[in-house]
Design a protein around this motif. Structure first.
Motif, PDB file in Angstrom:
ATOM      1  N   SER A  54       0.832  -1.201   0.000  1.00  0.00           N
ATOM      2  CA  SER A  54       0.000   0.000   0.000  1.00  0.00           C
ATOM      3  C   SER A  54       0.867   1.252   0.000  1.00  0.00           C
ATOM      4  N   GLY A  57       2.328   1.962  -3.399  1.00  0.00           N
ATOM      5  CA  GLY A  57       1.349   2.609  -4.268  1.00  0.00           C
ATOM      6  C   GLY A  57       1.288   4.102  -4.032  1.00  0.00           C
ATOM      7  N   THR A  89       2.435  -5.142 -10.108  1.00  0.00           N
ATOM      8  CA  THR A  89       1.639  -3.923  -9.958  1.00  0.00           C
ATOM      9  C   THR A  89       2.512  -2.754  -9.527  1.00  0.00           C
ATOM     10  N   ALA A  90       3.417  -2.993  -8.565  1.00  0.00           N
ATOM     11  CA  ALA A  90       4.315  -1.927  -8.111  1.00  0.00           C
ATOM     12  C   ALA A  90       5.172  -1.410  -9.260  1.00  0.00           C
ATOM     13  N   GLN A  93       3.009   0.803 -11.422  1.00  0.00           N
ATOM     14  CA  GLN A  93       2.767   2.090 -10.758  1.00  0.00           C
ATOM     15  C   GLN A  93       3.996   2.988 -10.822  1.00  0.00           C
TER      16      GLN A  93
END
Length: 322
Positions: A54, A57, A89-90, A93
């Motif tokens: 989190s 992100g 995903t990281a 991002q």
């Protein structure tokens, strides 16, 4: 030239403060970030442990620096197939500025689901297979895996970066260093140990070597040492003890044996102490060096680093041992 980064401590700061510290690090001229990945802090005085994915992100929207986890354990607490998705995903991002740093972990974080804590050799075997799973899923497409430690059944990571996520490995002993050279794209360590860097290179490791250390900038050396000892006495614990103690209270009990003078880190207001510690990593052959300020004086530290330490950096790396 060696690249200097800042080490964000998820054990000591909550998610919003971590993002704030990252912004200050970027403004102070730090070139990249490490961020720790824990379920528990080492002791209750540190007092935090946000979910690192989190925070990453949030970092992706707040700063433009590369980010490396230091380190994620993809073996017990979280299945490597899930880490593969999180890392992908990281990387999306952060637009490719993400490195997955992995290690064999500590009982402190990995015991929470009730599984037995494996021996060091088994943990390394699990890590090797976990990295295999992560790389498999980062290829794209649907994959299954049935190994000694992990099963993956028709899994596909749909959100992938343009390039596979680099995987670096933390290692502190000869067997782990050889494994890092075999399976990882880079090497991580928190000691300025030139022998480990040379062993990594001699075993075939060609990726960057990342090293990191803690400091405690303060108005006086005594204040810095007192703060460091109050918050991070566990840094003085020897050998494999930090890998096997399961709860923060056990670290607090063991840390009663650690005196302030047993902590080997730069403290106080003298910039030369900090430059010397960076130089020790440079001389040991590290390509990237990460610094973590202990305690509440974060703004003061970043001003100190920008105005008094950074002008003496980066250091010439021509004499680094390889």
């Amino acid at each position: 030239m060696v690249s200097i980064g800042y080490f964000l401590s998820c054990e000591e700061f909550g998610p919003r403060d971590l993002v704030r510290n990252a912004k200050m690090a970027q403004d102070a001229g730090f070139e990249r970030l490490w961020i720790s990945d824990h379920y528990h802090p080492w002791n209750d005085t540190q007092g935090q442990s946000p979910f690192v994915w989190s925070v990453i992100g949030a970092l992706s929207e707040a700063i433009d620096l590369p980010v490396t986890t230091a380190v994620t354990c993809p073996t017990v607490r979280i299945h490597p197939a899930v880490i593969a998705q999180a890392a992908a995903t990281a990387a999306v991002q952060l637009e490719g500025r993400f490195v997955l740093g992995v290690g064999s972990g500590e009982a402190l974080n990995e015991h929470i689901l009730g599984a037995p804590w494996p021996s060091a050799g088994v943990r390394l075997a699990m890590l090797e297979e976990a990295v295999e799973v992560i790389r498999l899923l980062h290829q794209g497409g649907t994959h299954s895996h049935r190994g000694e430690h992990y099963t993956v059944d028709n899994a596909r990571v749909y959100t992938l970066p343009n390039e596979p996520v680099p995987v670096y490995m933390s290692a502190f002993g000869p067997k782990a260093v050889r494994l890092a050279a075999k399976i990882a794209d880079g090497f991580q360590c928190v000691m300025p140990d030139g022998d480990l860097v040379r062993a990594y290179r001699e075993a075939g490791g060609r990726g960057p070597a990342q090293g990191g250390f803690k400091v405690c900038h303060a108005p006086t050396a005594e204040e810095g040492r007192t703060t460091a000892h109050r918050i991070w006495p566990n840094d003085g614990l020897p050998g494999e003890l930090p890998q096997v103690l399961p709860q923060p209270k056990h670290f607090e009990q063991a840390s009663d044996l650690v005196t302030p003078d047993m902590l080997d880190l730069p403290v106080g207001p003298d910039p030369e102490d900090y430059v010397k510690r960076v130089r020790s990593f440079v001389d040991a052959g590290f390509d990237e060096v990460y610094v973590s300020q202990i305690g509440p004086l974060q703004e003061e530290f970043f001003r100190f680093w920008r105005d008094q330490v950074a002008p003496q950096l980066p250091l010439d790396s021509s004499s680094r041992s390889r």
